[in-house]
Structure formats: C-alpha cells, structure tokens
Design an enzyme around this catalytic site. Sequence first.
Site, short mmCIF file in Angstrom:
data_model
loop_
_atom_site.label_atom_id
_atom_site.label_comp_id
_atom_site.label_asym_id
_atom_site.label_seq_id
_atom_site.Cartn_x
_atom_site.Cartn_y
_atom_site.Cartn_z
N GLU A 56 2.39 76.63 42.30
CA GLU A 56 1.83 76.29 43.13
C GLU A 56 2.49 74.71 43.57
OE1 GLU A 56 -1.87 76.92 40.45
OE2 GLU A 56 -2.89 76.21 42.22
N THR A 106 1.12 81.57 24.36
CA THR A 106 -0.04 80.85 24.75
C THR A 106 -0.07 79.64 23.62
OG1 THR A 106 -1.01 82.90 25.63
CG2 THR A 106 -2.43 80.72 25.64
N HIS A 161 -6.82 76.96 42.63
CA HIS A 161 -5.91 77.70 42.17
C HIS A 161 -5.57 79.26 42.48
CE1 HIS A 161 -3.03 79.60 39.20
NE2 HIS A 161 -3.94 80.36 38.84
N GLU A 182 0.81 77.32 32.74
CA GLU A 182 -0.65 77.06 33.20
C GLU A 182 -1.54 76.30 32.36
OE1 GLU A 182 -2.30 81.23 33.82
OE2 GLU A 182 -1.00 81.27 35.68
N GLU A 224 -4.56 74.75 31.38
CA GLU A 224 -5.73 75.07 31.16
C GLU A 224 -6.90 74.37 30.12
OE1 GLU A 224 -6.06 79.30 30.57
OE2 GLU A 224 -4.13 79.73 32.09
N ASP A 236 -0.74 78.33 29.08
CA ASP A 236 -0.67 79.71 29.07
C ASP A 236 0.63 80.23 29.93
OD1 ASP A 236 -1.28 82.53 28.56
OD2 ASP A 236 -2.48 82.58 30.29
N ASP A 272 -8.64 85.19 29.18
CA ASP A 272 -8.31 84.42 30.39
C ASP A 272 -9.02 84.53 31.47
OD1 ASP A 272 -6.86 82.11 30.86
OD2 ASP A 272 -5.03 83.21 31.70
N GLN A 319 5.77 89.29 35.68
CA GLN A 319 4.09 89.66 36.11
C GLN A 319 4.14 90.17 37.55
OE1 GLN A 319 2.01 85.74 36.31
NE2 GLN A 319 0.15 86.85 36.93
N ARG A 346 6.52 84.78 36.14
CA ARG A 346 6.02 85.20 37.40
C ARG A 346 6.72 86.17 37.81
NH1 ARG A 346 1.39 82.55 37.21
NH2 ARG A 346 1.33 80.50 36.87
N LYS A 376 2.65 87.29 30.51
CA LYS A 376 1.64 86.25 29.97
C LYS A 376 1.87 86.44 28.45
CE LYS A 376 -0.65 85.11 33.69
NZ LYS A 376 -0.96 83.80 34.15
#
Lengths: 396, 396
Positions: free
Chosen positions: B343, B242, B119, B184, B186, B218, B112, B225, B222, B238
């Site tokens: 975000e 996925t 970002h 996420e 992606e 993904d 990844d 993490q 948070r 994570k």
Amino acid sequence: MTTDDGWGLDNLPYGVFDSGDGRRLGVALGDEVIDVGALAAAHGSALVDVLDVPSLDPLLAGSPALWHRVREALTGWLGSPGWRTARSPRPLRHRRDAVTMHLPFTVGDYVDFYASEHHAANVGRILRPGSPPLAPNWKHLPVAYHGRAGSVVVSGTPVRRPNGQRRSDDGPPTFGPTERLDIEAEVGFVVGGHSGLGEPIPVGEAADHLFGVVLVNDWSARDVQAWEYVPLGPFLGKSFATSISAWVVPWAALEHARVAPPPRDVPLLPHLVDPGDAALDLALEVRLNGHVISRPPFRTTYWTAAQQLAHLTSNGAPTRPGDLVASGTVSGPGRDEYGSLLELSWGGREPLTLPDGSRRSFLADGDEVTITARAPGPGGRTIALGPVTGVVTPAG
Amino acid sequence: MTTDDGWGLDNLPYGVFDSGDGRRLGVALGDEVIDVGALAAAHGSALVDVLDVPSLDPLLAGSPALWHRVREALTGWLGSPGWRTARSPRPLRHRRDAVTMHLPFTVGDYVDFYASEHHAANVGRILRPGSPPLAPNWKHLPVAYHGRAGSVVVSGTPVRRPNGQRRSDDGPPTFGPTERLDIEAEVGFVVGGHSGLGEPIPVGEAADHLFGVVLVNDWSARDVQAWEYVPLGPFLGKSFATSISAWVVPWAALEHARVAPPPRDVPLLPHLVDPGDAALDLALEVRLNGHVISRPPFRTTYWTAAQQLAHLTSNGAPTRPGDLVASGTVSGPGRDEYGSLLELSWGGREPLTLPDGSRRSFLADGDEVTITARAPGPGGRTIALGPVTGVVTPAG
C-alpha cells in the site's frame, strides 16, 4: 477378521487406545490391538522410551532410523512363536472392538492440498461453468491451504452440523445450519522429524520425512464455503471438523503400493520433479449408511506426497513432528470414483438414490460416512487403511 | 528507559527469557525483566506452578480467574517497597538488553484476519482495479484464513528471503527469490483456555478467552502470493515466517484502551453484534532501518477481536490455549497510516524514498523492520507493546 484381511504383520499400524486404565500406544494385529509398551517391557527393550507412552509423539519426533528400528523390533517380537505368552507388566493383547481409540498424535500444522486433477476439474465445472476447469497455476504447483489443526478429531467422533453464514438470493446473508454438508475422502500423510526454518526438503528426500498414512474425511459446508472463500480461501466451511483414522499405517508398510504418478502434461520446475514411484496405489471406498457410494483410486492423484512436501517447504517453511499433509479430495475419472457429494450429486442437481430409496445431494442428520482403503502388500497380501467414520448430529 | 515509558507496573507484559541457564517466564518492568518464578518462590506462593516454568503455556491453559489472580499477585509483589531485596532462590532481576528472548508460548492454530477496511479496500484497488474494492462478503463477516503456526517466530529472528514460484509475463512460471518481499503490521490476540468442539463463543464472552496481545509482522511475498492464491487463498506467500513480539501484554492492561469500533454501515447478523467498547486504541509505528514509514491506527479496524473470536467459533470450531488470532494488516485512512509496503508504494508504482536517499517499493536484503505500539493506560500513563523486529537475509 483374520490377519489376511490387511491387518497382518505386514501392516502393524499405530494407534492410541484405552482399555480402561489410560491411553497407551498400540499396533493393530488381526482383530486385536497389541500394547507395544508392554511388549517392549516384556523384552527388556530400551524402546520403551518411545513405545511405553500415551501417544505417537515421541516416535514422530525421532528419525527414520528409529522408525525402522522400532518396526523391525515389533515385527520380530510379534512374528516369534509364543509371543502371546511372554511375561509382561500388563496384558499385551486387547480386542480391538473393546477399546476406545484416541487421536494418535498431536497435530502440528494441517495442510490440505488440492492434488486430484479429476476433483479440481469437477469442482471448476460445477462451480465456475464457462471458465476453464483448472486455474492457470494448477499444473505448475500443488495448490494448498492451511486448515485448522485444533479441529482434527479421531474416527468415530460425532460431527455436529455446523451453523454458518450463507448467501441469500434476495437479501442479506443468513446464519443457520448448513444445507450442503459434504464429505471429502482424502489421504493424509503424517510428517515425522523436523525440517528447519529456511531449509527446504528436496523432493527426492521427502520420503525420509513421511512417517505414515491416515485416511481423512475433511467435512465441508459448501454453502458456507461458497460465501466466505473470496479472496482468502476456505475457512469456516472446513474448520468445524476433520476426521482422521485412528490407525496410522507406517510409510514402510506401503512399499509395495508405490507406483508411477499419472503422466505430467506440463513441464515441472526442477524442485518439483519427483522420483518415478512416488505415487501410492490405494483403493479407497466410501460408504454412506453402509452402502458403497464411491471407490476413489488414489493412484490417479496428480501431485504426489513428495511433491507436496517439497512445495510446502520450498519457501523455507519448517515442518514439525505431527504435521498433517492431506491430499485433498481424491476423485478418479469415473462417475462412481468421486470423493465428494458435491461431485457425486453434480452440485446437487443429480441426487444419489440409496438402496433404501432415500435420496441425497448432501448429508442428512444421522448419516454415517465411513472411508476405508486397501493397498497391495508383499506376497499378494493387502494392507488395510482406515476406517475413518463419523455420524452427523443435528446443528446446535 | 524509565517505568514512565510504557513499561511500568500498569503493563507487566509476559515473556520467556534466558539469562544463561535456561528458559524462564518473566515480566518486563522498566529496563529489566523480572524472573516471576523466582519472585513467586520468594513469596512462598503456590503460583510457582504456573510461574516457575519455561513458557506461558501453563498460565494460558488456565482460567481468566487465574490470570487475574496472577496479575494481582505480581502487581502487589512488584509494587511493594523493598521487593528488590527479597530472598529468592536465584536472581530476581536481569537487564532486558542482556537476556535472550524466546517464543513465549506454543502456538496452537494461527488465524489471520483481514479486518481493516482501509487495508482491504486498498488491496482491492491495487490488485483488482475496475472491480469493487471490497468483496460482497466483506462487511457481513470478518474474512480470515489459517496461517502456518510452525512458522511463527519470536521478534529478532532473521527472516530469510523466500524462494517461490512466480508468474512470468511471457512463458511458464519461474522459481527464485521473491522480488516483492513485504511486511504486514498487525495486532495479534493470544487465546487462553479452551472452548470445546461444537461450542461457539458468544461475542459478548469473547474477552474471557483473550489472554493478551502481541504485535505481529506477517511477512509476505507478494509475487508468490499473487500466483498461488486462486482459488484456495494465500499459502507459501505467507508461510515462510510470521514474527511476533517477545512480550505478551495482558488483556487486562489494555482496559483504558477500549474504545468503540468504527460505525458499521451494514447491519450485522446477531452473533456478530459486539459490545460497544470492543475495539482497542493502539497507535502502531512501523520503522524501516530506523525511519518511521507509517503510523497505523488500530482503532480504525472494522472488525474487533470479539467479533473475530465469535466468527471463528460460530461453526463449532474449538480453540486451544496458545491460539493466535491476528487482525491482518492494520491500515488507517491516511497515506502515512498504511501497514504494508504494497500500500505504501501503491503496488510498487510509487516507491518510498528513505532519508538516506535510497528507494523502496519492497524490502531489500539487509533491511530491518520494527513495529511498536502505544496504548493509553491509567492515570494518563501509556502501555508499550512490541517491539517486533526482524532483518531480511538473502535467499538461500
């Protein structure tokens, strides 16, 4: 070599060999490798399904009950007088030094922990002087990251010095051969069976998922790693090669090596409280060009394999047969017990002097690194692990 | 749905479907899935070897020449009048909404990246206010880490809210369901063929190793993490899941989507200087419970797939068929172009309000997230990518 050297009936590690006509599954016994597919066929056993195959994969996909049945059968067959003259479809025995060894199983995911307190604290002191040696999370959870499974190679595979991007003191970064090529002496646990998505493995059941143990050299390019690792961790500084021993020592062979882990000085969350005997007393030995440069004691490792597996799956991540869970560098408290050159040369500031008078902070082209280990077996005998060996070749 | 909606002959994405009698390889065409094994058999083609199979793996193991030959054949067969009435050993066509889709290939290593400048800078501003938004290495190399290949699941798989260890403000860490479950959005590149150990892929040849493109969600915890990631990067935050789209859009279908990457404001080392048209103009759309919450423009991503593959192998790391190389979260410059809730809600401080009046900083149980994308195709037509979708189920 005799069967008293750790390669006797108590051990019977699995490997994949080629004596000239393709890959076959075998076990090591003394200075021989036994073709277990031929052995099972000679006994008319239904275990040919998982033994007369070119890989450990079918056995890894099975259950602990199957692993036990296979080990019982092998021990019985190889412990019977006259087994060497059994009628078999092809030769049962080959000299270990006359066969080519291959990667014994398909590596699923490769996770590398950071489980040795002495190692983590040394790295902190060397790389982040002035900060606390351990990060705040370190004693609450076993820190780990995913490595590259596709770069796992069998012992004996030459390791090419990697190119990479490095910070420069007075300008933009540069690209070229690493100047800080290092080793990491580790212990790797080979996972068998499946645990499903969303189904954590309780710490007390972790052993049911551990098929066996390999030794690991997780080669590292320290300058590449130092520049790349913020904020997402190591990547190219590690992914160029990870060597594992050709022989997978069954978890069951290490029963007499089970010991209590070091005392925990921070209370653990319940899901990480492991059984009292989940550590392993493995005495590692690291040789550089034949000279012993370190003797890392695995029993000093803070986090056990059971805790690693419980942590790894605590979020519901599944495991697959062939997942490789490595301990991270094994370092003991003593200066001659560190599992990396980063520590042995204290960040390059105190090079080692080898018996031939040459000095090393990190590896030179042509250097050969070999890691072995011994564990207590039954009856005062020992169990041999390894070797995992590799020679450094020049950058391409 | 008509073939003008991005699912026409220009696209022909590959997937693995089951219409009730086992897994088969297919391509999507309009609102149908075509059994390509049956189609090849109907034409007496030798391509049955790679098409009449339950997975993309055999095709991925082949060469770009093979991929080209297969695509030419499929386009020819499906572009001929009367193809629907060809005699075949089993039905050629199934309704796409009536089949079950499976993971289309065996994932090798999953890498990844962190390739979107918007970002990475947003995350820096949110999580490390007061520090420069980007780390010093960010514009010199595409930062990346290895994710868990065994946790990659096909679109539609429910995602259970993971438990994990989180920092607490006033005491030891706690363990429980994540309170900051995120997405996420992606783009993932599916690698075909092999590159050998010690053989870097030159940036100009990277496209020869790219078989196709999937969309990726993904999922991220948070809080987990944030507590675990120092110093070795993300792990359990994570690795619980996925999701990838069931349909792999061939690289060749995206020829008209090739565009110049954003201007590079820091000179690149030679091995990372990519061709001028190595970026892709994919317009992503992220829906939460049916409402569009973001439209990330992939063309604004700083590092291209060619650079990612060149960087990934620059140290000699090998690739395997089925390696998955994801871009990391795709965010554009606009507030409505961010690819994560971290975000979109600016670290949870500015929750989104959905049309039903509910508010979200992070995901609630029962939420459904769907990512789709469109790319320019030939003749003013479009190429559809995705969907990748998943519903959040409560923690176990």
